[in-house]
Design a protein around this motif. Structure first.
Motif, PDB file in Angstrom:
ATOM      1  N   TYR A 192      60.322-102.374  23.067  1.00  0.00           N
ATOM      2  CA  TYR A 192      60.473-102.594  24.501  1.00  0.00           C
ATOM      3  C   TYR A 192      59.855-101.465  25.320  1.00  0.00           C
ATOM      4  CZ  TYR A 192      63.836-106.406  23.730  1.00  0.00           C
ATOM      5  OH  TYR A 192      64.440-107.576  23.362  1.00  0.00           O
ATOM      6  N   HIS A 193      59.436-101.814  26.546  1.00  0.00           N
ATOM      7  CA  HIS A 193      59.030-100.857  27.563  1.00  0.00           C
ATOM      8  C   HIS A 193      59.910-101.077  28.790  1.00  0.00           C
ATOM      9  CE1 HIS A 193      54.663-100.161  25.970  1.00  0.00           C
ATOM     10  NE2 HIS A 193      55.574-100.108  25.013  1.00  0.00           N
ATOM     11  N   ILE A 194      60.146-100.018  29.550  1.00  0.00           N
ATOM     12  CA  ILE A 194      60.905-100.164  30.793  1.00  0.00           C
ATOM     13  C   ILE A 194      59.948-100.605  31.888  1.00  0.00           C
ATOM     14  CG2 ILE A 194      62.349 -99.011  32.501  1.00  0.00           C
ATOM     15  CD1 ILE A 194      63.240 -97.089  30.337  1.00  0.00           C
ATOM     16  N   ALA A 195      60.134-101.837  32.373  1.00  0.00           N
ATOM     17  CA  ALA A 195      59.233-102.405  33.383  1.00  0.00           C
ATOM     18  C   ALA A 195      59.694-102.096  34.795  1.00  0.00           C
ATOM     19  CB  ALA A 195      59.121-103.917  33.190  1.00  0.00           C
ATOM     20  N   GLY A 196      60.977-101.819  34.965  1.00  0.00           N
ATOM     21  CA  GLY A 196      61.493-101.519  36.291  1.00  0.00           C
ATOM     22  C   GLY A 196      63.002-101.425  36.281  1.00  0.00           C
ATOM     23  N   VAL A 197      63.556-100.867  37.347  1.00  0.00           N
ATOM     24  CA  VAL A 197      64.999-100.670  37.461  1.00  0.00           C
ATOM     25  C   VAL A 197      65.405-100.862  38.914  1.00  0.00           C
ATOM     26  CG1 VAL A 197      66.895 -99.025  37.201  1.00  0.00           C
ATOM     27  CG2 VAL A 197      65.037 -99.023  35.542  1.00  0.00           C
ATOM     28  N   ASP A 198      66.546-101.497  39.134  1.00  0.00           N
ATOM     29  CA  ASP A 198      67.141-101.507  40.461  1.00  0.00           C
ATOM     30  C   ASP A 198      68.604-101.096  40.333  1.00  0.00           C
ATOM     31  OD1 ASP A 198      68.597-103.755  39.662  1.00  0.00           O
ATOM     32  OD2 ASP A 198      67.250-105.170  40.649  1.00  0.00           O
ATOM     33  N   GLU A 199      69.372-101.266  41.395  1.00  0.00           N
ATOM     34  CA  GLU A 199      70.746-100.774  41.401  1.00  0.00           C
ATOM     35  C   GLU A 199      71.625-101.450  40.345  1.00  0.00           C
ATOM     36  OE1 GLU A 199      71.683 -98.294  43.079  1.00  0.00           O
ATOM     37  OE2 GLU A 199      70.015 -98.041  44.463  1.00  0.00           O
ATOM     38  N   LYS A 200      71.302-102.683  39.981  1.00  0.00           N
ATOM     39  CA  LYS A 200      72.166-103.439  39.082  1.00  0.00           C
ATOM     40  C   LYS A 200      71.527-103.791  37.750  1.00  0.00           C
ATOM     41  CE  LYS A 200      74.802-105.622  42.837  1.00  0.00           C
ATOM     42  NZ  LYS A 200      75.241-106.912  43.425  1.00  0.00           N
ATOM     43  N   VAL A 213      60.761-111.394  29.558  1.00  0.00           N
ATOM     44  CA  VAL A 213      61.364-110.182  30.091  1.00  0.00           C
ATOM     45  C   VAL A 213      62.839-110.176  29.716  1.00  0.00           C
ATOM     46  CG1 VAL A 213      61.771-111.289  32.331  1.00  0.00           C
ATOM     47  CG2 VAL A 213      61.813-108.802  32.163  1.00  0.00           C
ATOM     48  N   THR A 214      63.330-109.032  29.306  1.00  0.00           N
ATOM     49  CA  THR A 214      64.742-108.867  28.963  1.00  0.00           C
ATOM     50  C   THR A 214      65.417-108.092  30.088  1.00  0.00           C
ATOM     51  OG1 THR A 214      64.279-108.867  26.596  1.00  0.00           O
ATOM     52  CG2 THR A 214      66.378-107.917  27.300  1.00  0.00           C
ATOM     53  N   VAL A 215      66.494-108.641  30.600  1.00  0.00           N
ATOM     54  CA  VAL A 215      67.212-108.040  31.728  1.00  0.00           C
ATOM     55  C   VAL A 215      68.573-107.553  31.236  1.00  0.00           C
ATOM     56  CG1 VAL A 215      68.089-108.351  34.066  1.00  0.00           C
ATOM     57  CG2 VAL A 215      66.035-109.587  33.324  1.00  0.00           C
ATOM     58  N   VAL A 216      68.850-106.257  31.456  1.00  0.00           N
ATOM     59  CA  VAL A 216      70.103-105.641  31.037  1.00  0.00           C
ATOM     60  C   VAL A 216      70.769-105.038  32.262  1.00  0.00           C
ATOM     61  CG1 VAL A 216      71.172-103.961  29.492  1.00  0.00           C
ATOM     62  CG2 VAL A 216      69.049-105.103  28.800  1.00  0.00           C
ATOM     63  N   ASP A 217      72.086-105.220  32.401  1.00  0.00           N
ATOM     64  CA  ASP A 217      72.772-104.592  33.531  1.00  0.00           C
ATOM     65  C   ASP A 217      72.872-103.093  33.286  1.00  0.00           C
ATOM     66  OD1 ASP A 217      76.117-104.220  32.844  1.00  0.00           O
ATOM     67  OD2 ASP A 217      74.795-105.245  31.432  1.00  0.00           O
ATOM     68  N   THR A 218      73.018-102.310  34.358  1.00  0.00           N
ATOM     69  CA  THR A 218      72.996-100.857  34.262  1.00  0.00           C
ATOM     70  C   THR A 218      74.179-100.293  33.476  1.00  0.00           C
ATOM     71  OG1 THR A 218      74.034-100.774  36.449  1.00  0.00           O
ATOM     72  CG2 THR A 218      71.635-100.520  36.352  1.00  0.00           C
ATOM     73  N   ALA A 219      75.235-101.083  33.287  1.00  0.00           N
ATOM     74  CA  ALA A 219      76.357-100.650  32.447  1.00  0.00           C
ATOM     75  C   ALA A 219      76.097-100.937  30.974  1.00  0.00           C
ATOM     76  CB  ALA A 219      77.644-101.341  32.890  1.00  0.00           C
ATOM     77  N   LEU A 220      74.942-101.548  30.675  1.00  0.00           N
ATOM     78  CA  LEU A 220      74.533-101.892  29.305  1.00  0.00           C
ATOM     79  C   LEU A 220      75.563-102.772  28.602  1.00  0.00           C
ATOM     80  CD1 LEU A 220      72.960 -98.538  28.008  1.00  0.00           C
ATOM     81  CD2 LEU A 220      72.026-100.245  29.559  1.00  0.00           C
ATOM     82  N   GLN A 221      76.090-103.750  29.355  1.00  0.00           N
ATOM     83  CA  GLN A 221      77.091-104.656  28.795  1.00  0.00           C
ATOM     84  C   GLN A 221      76.527-106.047  28.545  1.00  0.00           C
ATOM     85  OE1 GLN A 221      80.219-103.588  27.892  1.00  0.00           O
ATOM     86  NE2 GLN A 221      79.381-101.582  28.446  1.00  0.00           N
ATOM     87  N   ASN A 222      75.620-106.488  29.402  1.00  0.00           N
ATOM     88  CA  ASN A 222      75.098-107.855  29.313  1.00  0.00           C
ATOM     89  C   ASN A 222      73.573-107.834  29.226  1.00  0.00           C
ATOM     90  OD1 ASN A 222      77.726-109.199  29.733  1.00  0.00           O
ATOM     91  ND2 ASN A 222      77.578-108.309  31.792  1.00  0.00           N
ATOM     92  N   LYS A 223      73.048-108.749  28.451  1.00  0.00           N
ATOM     93  CA  LYS A 223      71.601-108.846  28.247  1.00  0.00           C
ATOM     94  C   LYS A 223      71.179-110.309  28.278  1.00  0.00           C
ATOM     95  CE  LYS A 223      69.929-108.335  24.083  1.00  0.00           C
ATOM     96  NZ  LYS A 223      69.477-107.766  22.799  1.00  0.00           N
ATOM     97  N   GLN A 224      70.072-110.587  28.954  1.00  0.00           N
ATOM     98  CA  GLN A 224      69.537-111.949  28.967  1.00  0.00           C
ATOM     99  C   GLN A 224      68.019-111.919  28.871  1.00  0.00           C
ATOM    100  OE1 GLN A 224      69.740-114.170  32.672  1.00  0.00           O
ATOM    101  NE2 GLN A 224      70.115-112.307  33.865  1.00  0.00           N
ATOM    102  N   ASN A 225      67.479-112.948  28.243  1.00  0.00           N
ATOM    103  CA  ASN A 225      66.033-113.079  28.099  1.00  0.00           C
ATOM    104  C   ASN A 225      65.520-114.142  29.055  1.00  0.00           C
ATOM    105  OD1 ASN A 225      65.784-111.177  25.946  1.00  0.00           O
ATOM    106  ND2 ASN A 225      66.616-112.719  24.547  1.00  0.00           N
ATOM    107  N   ILE A 226      64.434-113.826  29.742  1.00  0.00           N
ATOM    108  CA  ILE A 226      63.866-114.731  30.741  1.00  0.00           C
ATOM    109  C   ILE A 226      62.414-115.021  30.364  1.00  0.00           C
ATOM    110  CG2 ILE A 226      63.213-114.976  33.164  1.00  0.00           C
ATOM    111  CD1 ILE A 226      65.568-113.137  33.839  1.00  0.00           C
ATOM    112  N   HIS A 227      62.043-116.285  30.490  1.00  0.00           N
ATOM    113  CA  HIS A 227      60.665-116.699  30.206  1.00  0.00           C
ATOM    114  C   HIS A 227      59.888-116.812  31.509  1.00  0.00           C
ATOM    115  CE1 HIS A 227      57.601-119.960  28.962  1.00  0.00           C
ATOM    116  NE2 HIS A 227      57.199-118.786  28.509  1.00  0.00           N
TER     117      HIS A 227
END
Length: 502
Positions: A192-200, A213-227
């Motif tokens: 993985y590469h870090i593509a960007g970060v926002d507040e959440k 793209v894989t989206v992870v919340d900043t608390a590193l609790q939830n992860k989802q994959n988006i096409h």
């Protein structure tokens, strides 16, 4: 015979490239000129011995020993070094490290079988019964040859391995109360590469699957994959990059080239380039502007620029920001970033102690220095005449491995060990040096611990969060209150004096 003749011819047909590839390994750099000539002609000689019945057994032993050495070399490179193994040329060059290792082991086994067959044939001819004693003697000799071949490579590695170099010309100011790791998530994949970060959210890209793209919340609790979807039927991907600056995202590839932009609400990307604009790296600045590093047609050297995605996309270059020391290509390699809060373009050189700060109009604002003293890029560049290309001819001294920026600060992952730093901590951690862009001085440093044998490979900073990728893991460190309360005034003044003196 086919293996050795093919491998030798492949090396000699692109000899200048093969010599450079040899020199890129720390193990072989001191002997690159000799090895580049010896290996292909030794392979020809082994093939000749295999062709002549009288010398066939000798050829098999030579093939066995050489393939054992090649196997040991690749094993050491893969497990104990970051260098790239030399190429055998041709089709073999396209193999991955694991496949290359398996191929070598297969030919070691074939050589072993060949030695047994020829040895048995010789005994049959002389009408001698192949006793268990003779078999044990054969195995013993092969075992000693194996140990000798592996031992030779191990000794070569031990004598050429460069230890950690300590630079006593600078001393880091480590925090008394360093940032603490607060979250750790196993991503189960290390590409993985870090593509960007926002507040959440934290947005991760995968160069092997650029449309996901894989989206992870900043608390590193939830992860989802988006096409991701595109308005184009298909695109070739060579060196694609994903950049997310909510609510927009960009998918770019400067070698094809293409620039796609979309909204994270539906993750559908639309083509933004009508005419081809080529670039090496890109970094999103806002919804219509990208900062880029590209090869200038004017100078044939790298330059920084911007691409405006208006009605007709246009590239603007500055030939003054990057300063040539050796060739204007490898010596100016670095990390391109954009500071959203201060609207500044920041470029951190990889092989020297300098970073460049410019505004949106590519006007120089600052040339800052990191705290080490490597002001001249220590690189060797070689030319491949057959391809009209230039490549690094020897391992370079990396000064700044990576960097990130947020607010008034620049965070640099340095590769140089400073004065009085414990080697044990250095070998099990990555050091982050923090610089104040507003006042142009070094603030402090802190460690990011390795996970297993994996070191920090990428990171991002957002306000009070340090977000890093280490192997399969994503980690976050808490940075709150570290920038104002924890650096002593005496240390700040001392470090400012160090920077000013340069």
């Amino acid at each position: 015979m086919l293996l050795f003749v093919y491998a030798a011819l492949s090396k000699l047909l692109v000899f200048d490239e093969f010599k450079i590839q040899i020199g890129q390994s720390d193990m072989l750099t001191p002997f690159a000129g000799i090895i580049a000539w010896v290996i292909p002609y030794l392979e020809f000689l082994i093939a000749l011995f295999l062709l002549i019945p009288r010398f066939r057994l000798l050829g098999m032993y030579a093939a066995f020993n050489l393939m054992v050495m090649f196997t040991a070399y690749i094993f050491i490179i893969l497990n104990f070094s970051n260098d790239i193994p030399c190429s055998c040329g041709g089709v073999i060059e396209k193999l991955g490290w694991t496949e290359h290792l398996i191929l070598n082991i297969a030919f070691v086994i074939l050589a072993f079988i060949g030695i047994r067959i020829i040895n048995r044939q010789k005994n049959d001819i002389t009408r001698k019964f192949v006793s268990s004693h003779n078999t044990k003697k054969l195995y013993k000799s092969l075992f000693l040859y194996t140990i000798g071949s592996i031992g030779f490579i191990v000794i070569l590695f031990a004598f050429t391995k460069k230890g950690t170099q300590r630079d006593t010309s600078f001393k880091r100011a480590f925090l008394y109360n360093p940032p603490k790791k607060i979250h750790d998530l196993d991503l189960e994949y290390n590409g993985y590469h870090i593509a960007g970060v926002d507040e959440k959210q934290i947005y991760l890209s995968n160069p092997r699957s650029p449309l996901y793209v894989t989206v992870v919340d900043t608390a590193l609790q939830n992860k989802q994959n988006i096409h991701l979807t595109m308005d184009l039927d298909s695109l070739p991907f060579r060196s694609s990059q994903l950049h997310v600056i909510p609510p927009y995202f960009f998918l770019t590839d400067g070698t094809i080239p293409f620039i796609l932009r979309g909204n994270i609400k539906d993750w559908k990307a639309y083509s933004m380039l009508e005419e081809p604009l080529y670039f090496i790296n890109a970094q999103a600045m806002d919804s219509v502007t990208l900062a880029v590093r590209t090869m200038s047609n004017k100078t044939n050297e790298f330059a920084l620029g911007t691409i405006r995605l208006t009605d007709s996309a246009k590239m603007t270059l500055s030939h003054k920001l990057l300063q040539k020391q050796v060739d204007g290509v490898f010596d100016v390699d670095g990390i391109l970033q954009y500071n959203q809060e201060r609207e500044l373009l920041i470029y951190t050189y990889r092989y020297r102690n300098q970073f460049v700060v410019a505004d949106d109009s590519l006007q120089l604002q600052l040339r800052g220095n990191t705290i080490d003293t490597i002001s001249q890029a220590q690189i060797q560049v070689g030319t491949i005449a057959s391809k009209n290309q230039q490549k690094m001819a020897a391992p370079a001294l990396t000064v700044n491995q990576n960097s990130a920026t947020d607010g008034n600060y620049l965070f640099v992952n340095s590769k140089l060990l400073g004065k009085a730093e414990p080697i044990e901590i250095w070998e099990s951690s990555s050091v982050i040096d923090v610089y104040n862009l507003e006042n142009n001085y070094y603030e402090f440093s802190f460690y990011v611990e390795d996970i297993g044998k994996n070191k920090l490979k990428a990171f991002h900073v957002l306000h009070d969060k340090f977000i890093g990728l280490i192997g399969n893991h994503m980690v976050t460190y808490q940075l709150a209150n570290h920038f104002k309360k924890l650096q002593p005034a005496a240390i700040t003044a001392q470090n400012k004096k160090i920077i000013d003196s340069r």
